[in-house]
Design a protein around this motif. Structure first.
Motif, PDB file in Angstrom:
ATOM      1  N   VAL A   4      -8.253  -4.415  35.477  1.00 22.84           N
ATOM      2  CA  VAL A   4      -8.742  -3.356  34.586  1.00 22.84           C
ATOM      3  C   VAL A   4      -7.604  -2.370  34.296  1.00 22.84           C
ATOM      4  CG1 VAL A   4     -10.295  -1.367  34.529  1.00 22.84           C
ATOM      5  CG2 VAL A   4     -11.137  -3.585  35.304  1.00 22.84           C
ATOM      6  N   ARG A   5      -7.520  -1.891  33.052  1.00 18.99           N
ATOM      7  CA  ARG A   5      -6.430  -0.960  32.706  1.00 18.99           C
ATOM      8  C   ARG A   5      -6.919   0.106  31.727  1.00 18.99           C
ATOM      9  NH1 ARG A   5      -4.883  -2.153  27.559  1.00 18.99           N
ATOM     10  NH2 ARG A   5      -5.704  -4.125  26.775  1.00 18.99           N
TER      11      ARG A   5
ATOM     12  N   PHE B  69     -20.410   7.222  22.273  1.00 20.98           N
ATOM     13  CA  PHE B  69     -18.949   7.232  22.208  1.00 20.98           C
ATOM     14  C   PHE B  69     -18.522   6.736  20.822  1.00 20.98           C
ATOM     15  CE2 PHE B  69     -20.113   6.122  26.636  1.00 20.98           C
ATOM     16  CZ  PHE B  69     -19.626   7.255  27.276  1.00 20.98           C
ATOM     17  N   GLY B  70     -17.362   7.220  20.391  1.00 24.41           N
ATOM     18  CA  GLY B  70     -16.853   6.814  19.080  1.00 24.41           C
ATOM     19  C   GLY B  70     -16.376   5.367  19.083  1.00 24.41           C
ATOM     20  N   ASP B  71     -16.106   4.852  17.877  1.00 25.26           N
ATOM     21  CA  ASP B  71     -15.588   3.484  17.743  1.00 25.26           C
ATOM     22  C   ASP B  71     -14.226   3.379  18.436  1.00 25.26           C
ATOM     23  OD1 ASP B  71     -17.800   3.215  16.189  1.00 25.26           O
ATOM     24  OD2 ASP B  71     -16.737   2.889  14.300  1.00 25.26           O
ATOM     25  N   GLU B  72     -13.931   2.234  19.018  1.00 19.83           N
ATOM     26  CA  GLU B  72     -12.614   1.890  19.568  1.00 19.83           C
ATOM     27  C   GLU B  72     -12.084   2.973  20.513  1.00 19.83           C
ATOM     28  OE1 GLU B  72     -10.214   0.847  16.189  1.00 19.83           O
ATOM     29  OE2 GLU B  72     -11.580  -0.762  15.589  1.00 19.83           O
ATOM     30  N   THR B  73     -12.918   3.349  21.481  1.00 16.49           N
ATOM     31  CA  THR B  73     -12.560   4.420  22.429  1.00 16.49           C
ATOM     32  C   THR B  73     -11.919   3.869  23.701  1.00 16.49           C
ATOM     33  OG1 THR B  73     -14.431   5.704  21.625  1.00 16.49           O
ATOM     34  CG2 THR B  73     -13.535   6.362  23.758  1.00 16.49           C
ATOM     35  N   PHE B  74     -12.353   2.687  24.161  1.00 17.95           N
ATOM     36  CA  PHE B  74     -11.986   2.224  25.510  1.00 17.95           C
ATOM     37  C   PHE B  74     -11.048   1.010  25.484  1.00 17.95           C
ATOM     38  CE2 PHE B  74     -16.054   4.394  25.936  1.00 17.95           C
ATOM     39  CZ  PHE B  74     -15.768   5.281  26.961  1.00 17.95           C
ATOM     40  N   ASP B  75     -10.133   0.989  26.476  1.00 19.59           N
ATOM     41  CA  ASP B  75      -9.232  -0.157  26.645  1.00 19.59           C
ATOM     42  C   ASP B  75      -9.949  -1.310  27.353  1.00 19.59           C
ATOM     43  OD1 ASP B  75      -6.567   0.993  25.775  1.00 19.59           O
ATOM     44  OD2 ASP B  75      -7.213   2.476  27.246  1.00 19.59           O
ATOM     45  N   THR B  76     -10.836  -0.944  28.293  1.00 24.42           N
ATOM     46  CA  THR B  76     -11.574  -1.968  29.043  1.00 24.42           C
ATOM     47  C   THR B  76     -13.034  -1.537  29.170  1.00 24.42           C
ATOM     48  OG1 THR B  76      -9.589  -2.267  30.414  1.00 24.42           O
ATOM     49  CG2 THR B  76     -11.586  -3.369  31.148  1.00 24.42           C
TER      50      THR B  76
ATOM     51  N   PRO C 234      -9.266  -2.571  19.561  1.00 25.16           N
ATOM     52  CA  PRO C 234      -9.028  -3.933  19.033  1.00 25.16           C
ATOM     53  C   PRO C 234      -8.337  -4.866  20.032  1.00 25.16           C
ATOM     54  CG  PRO C 234      -8.462  -2.288  17.398  1.00 25.16           C
ATOM     55  CD  PRO C 234      -8.789  -1.526  18.643  1.00 25.16           C
ATOM     56  N   ASP C 235      -7.436  -4.310  20.859  1.00 28.03           N
ATOM     57  CA  ASP C 235      -6.754  -5.160  21.851  1.00 28.03           C
ATOM     58  C   ASP C 235      -7.387  -5.000  23.238  1.00 28.03           C
ATOM     59  OD1 ASP C 235      -5.981  -2.562  22.240  1.00 28.03           O
ATOM     60  OD2 ASP C 235      -3.885  -3.040  22.720  1.00 28.03           O
ATOM     61  N   GLY C 236      -8.577  -4.442  23.272  1.00 26.54           N
ATOM     62  CA  GLY C 236      -9.249  -4.175  24.555  1.00 26.54           C
ATOM     63  C   GLY C 236      -9.893  -5.424  25.148  1.00 26.54           C
ATOM     64  N   GLU C 237     -10.465  -5.223  26.342  1.00 35.46           N
ATOM     65  CA  GLU C 237     -11.028  -6.377  27.059  1.00 35.46           C
ATOM     66  C   GLU C 237     -12.404  -6.024  27.635  1.00 35.46           C
ATOM     67  OE1 GLU C 237      -8.620  -9.432  29.399  1.00 35.46           O
ATOM     68  OE2 GLU C 237      -9.280  -8.028  30.954  1.00 35.46           O
TER      69      GLU C 237
ATOM     70  N   ILE D 289     -24.420 -19.556  38.336  1.00 31.95           N
ATOM     71  CA  ILE D 289     -25.356 -18.452  38.140  1.00 31.95           C
ATOM     72  C   ILE D 289     -24.637 -17.101  38.105  1.00 31.95           C
ATOM     73  CG2 ILE D 289     -27.346 -17.250  39.136  1.00 31.95           C
ATOM     74  CD1 ILE D 289     -28.155 -19.989  40.354  1.00 31.95           C
ATOM     75  N   VAL D 290     -23.784 -16.853  39.088  1.00 33.29           N
ATOM     76  CA  VAL D 290     -23.047 -15.585  39.133  1.00 33.29           C
ATOM     77  C   VAL D 290     -21.675 -15.841  38.520  1.00 33.29           C
ATOM     78  CG1 VAL D 290     -22.185 -13.739  40.601  1.00 33.29           C
ATOM     79  CG2 VAL D 290     -24.298 -14.931  41.218  1.00 33.29           C
ATOM     80  N   LYS D 291     -21.335 -15.061  37.482  1.00 37.63           N
ATOM     81  CA  LYS D 291     -20.125 -15.369  36.704  1.00 37.63           C
ATOM     82  C   LYS D 291     -19.279 -14.131  36.454  1.00 37.63           C
ATOM     83  CE  LYS D 291     -22.613 -18.572  33.614  1.00 37.63           C
ATOM     84  NZ  LYS D 291     -22.154 -19.885  33.991  1.00 37.63           N
ATOM     85  N   ILE D 292     -17.981 -14.353  36.303  1.00 40.67           N
ATOM     86  CA  ILE D 292     -17.088 -13.339  35.733  1.00 40.67           C
ATOM     87  C   ILE D 292     -16.753 -13.820  34.327  1.00 40.67           C
ATOM     88  CG2 ILE D 292     -14.821 -12.244  35.862  1.00 40.67           C
ATOM     89  CD1 ILE D 292     -15.023 -12.609  38.948  1.00 40.67           C
ATOM     90  N   ILE D 293     -17.138 -13.024  33.343  1.00 38.27           N
ATOM     91  CA  ILE D 293     -16.913 -13.372  31.940  1.00 38.27           C
ATOM     92  C   ILE D 293     -15.888 -12.386  31.371  1.00 38.27           C
ATOM     93  CG2 ILE D 293     -18.002 -13.646  29.663  1.00 38.27           C
ATOM     94  CD1 ILE D 293     -20.734 -13.825  31.311  1.00 38.27           C
ATOM     95  N   VAL D 294     -14.830 -12.890  30.792  1.00 37.13           N
ATOM     96  CA  VAL D 294     -13.817 -12.028  30.171  1.00 37.13           C
ATOM     97  C   VAL D 294     -13.754 -12.374  28.696  1.00 37.13           C
ATOM     98  CG1 VAL D 294     -11.408 -11.283  30.217  1.00 37.13           C
ATOM     99  CG2 VAL D 294     -12.528 -11.965  32.344  1.00 37.13           C
ATOM    100  N   ALA D 295     -13.785 -11.333  27.845  1.00 32.41           N
ATOM    101  CA  ALA D 295     -13.789 -11.566  26.397  1.00 32.41           C
ATOM    102  C   ALA D 295     -13.024 -10.458  25.690  1.00 32.41           C
ATOM    103  CB  ALA D 295     -15.229 -11.626  25.877  1.00 32.41           C
ATOM    104  N   GLY D 296     -12.566 -10.762  24.474  1.00 35.60           N
ATOM    105  CA  GLY D 296     -11.890  -9.774  23.643  1.00 35.60           C
ATOM    106  C   GLY D 296     -12.507  -9.765  22.255  1.00 35.60           C
ATOM    107  N   LYS D 297     -11.986  -8.867  21.382  1.00 33.91           N
ATOM    108  CA  LYS D 297     -12.571  -8.757  20.021  1.00 33.91           C
ATOM    109  C   LYS D 297     -12.044  -9.849  19.090  1.00 33.91           C
ATOM    110  CE  LYS D 297     -13.789  -4.455  18.576  1.00 33.91           C
ATOM    111  NZ  LYS D 297     -13.600  -3.028  18.255  1.00 33.91           N
TER     112      LYS D 297
END
Lengths: 126, 199
Positions: free
Chosen positions: B38-39, B98-105, B131-134, B191-199
């Protein structure tokens, strides 16, 4: 996975399997039809497993206790009720068979976990 | 729907730590590993009673959000102990303040089993992510495998009365909401998962 969790998983499944086995052996006898005994045993086993694993899940984790225990409830309830409907089954023998089913269900769940866990190919999910 | 969820989780807040402690111990290593990536500016939902706050690396700027005031009240001391910025906010995931595109993660933990409209909630997360967030999720989902699918389907009519649904296809919901999957890791069965996705 820590030894405490493995020990807890084994104790929980063996004990619950024995409990369902004893209950099935005492509830059903050769006067019962095999099919209704199996269905009632399976549904009651799963329902009791839900309660059991919700309590045991406090220490062992909800999913890690629910999955093998519910499988144990389903299989032990179904199989031992069926046997008890076919021939006279002592409660102690029912408990032994139930514990064996509990052990088998836990080992099956461990094997499935070993197969399924880890990074997935993205085309195979979703 | 949001007020029903809020009421449910307010009621659950007093016993949440008791019923979650086994799972948190079991999943701690996987959660710590996932959160080590996380960053930047972080949105964490649902923060619950803050059990996972110590799993975050220090020095981040984190907003911990939950729908339940009862949960947030219990999370205060854990948030205060974080070595970095950690503020708490009450909000509904389907209508984030919160506003659009506020968070990095954006981090979620066992959240999307309970959100009434998961795709709408995920679209909100996409909106607030840069846009480059995760998006980094730790979620329990339904199973594709018999007999686990049967058991999760059987449990869901009971569990949804006090909160979570056990048979959701959260990976499909992530894709449906417009995210692009980066990785999916099964932590327990499928069943229990870590899912990572971007825009």
């Amino acid at each position: 996975m820590s030894t405490a969790f493995i020990l807890g998983d084994f104790l929980s499944n063996l004990a619950f399997g024995a409990f369902i086995g004893a209950l099935s052996a005492s509830a059903f006898h050769p006067g019962w039809g095999m099919l209704p005994a199996m269905l009632i045993g399976m549904i009651a086993g799963m329902a009791l497993a839900f309660v059991w694993s919700t309590v045991v899940g406090i220490w062992l984790g909800a999913h890690e206790s629910h999955m093998p225990t519910m499988l144990t409830g389903m299989c032990a309830g179904m199989c031992i009720s069926m046997i008890a409907a076919m021939e006279s089954l002592a409660v102690g023998r029912g408990a032994q068979l139930g514990a064996a089913v509990g052990l088998a269900c836990l080992l099956f769940t461990y094997a499935m976990n070993a197969l399924l866990r880890g990074k997935q190919k993205l085309r195979s999910v979703g | 729907m949001a007020s029903v969820a809020q009421s449910r989780w307010d009621k659950a807040s007093s016993t949440y730590d008791l019923f979650s402690r086994g799972a948190e111990r079991r999943w701690e290593v996987a959660k710590r590993k996932s959160l080590s990536h996380v960053r930047g500016r972080v949105l964490f939902l649902a923060v619950g009673t803050g059990l996972e706050v110590p799993f975050f690396p220090s020095g981040l700027d984190i907003t911990g959000m939950d729908i339940s005031w009862g949960m947030l009240s219990q999370a205060k001391s854990r948030a205060a102990g974080y070595q970095g910025g950690f503020r708490l906010a009450q909000s509904d995931v389907e209508h984030l303040a919160f506003g659009d595109e506020t968070f990095d993660t954006v981090v979620t933990s066992c959240t999307f089993c309970s959100v009434p409209d998961p795709v709408a909630g995920l679209r909100e997360l996409r909106r607030v992510l840069k846009p480059d967030g995760e998006l980094r999720m730790f979620e329990h989902t339904g199973s594709r495998w018999f007999p686990f699918r049967l058991m999760l389907n059987a449990m869901t009519p009971i569990t949804r009365r006090f909160g979570p649904e056990m048979n959701r296809d959260t990976v499909a919901n992530v894709v449906q909401s417009g995210f692009k999957l980066r990785s999916v890791q099964n932590v327990y069965l499928d069943i229990v998962k870590i899912i990572v996705a971007g825009k």
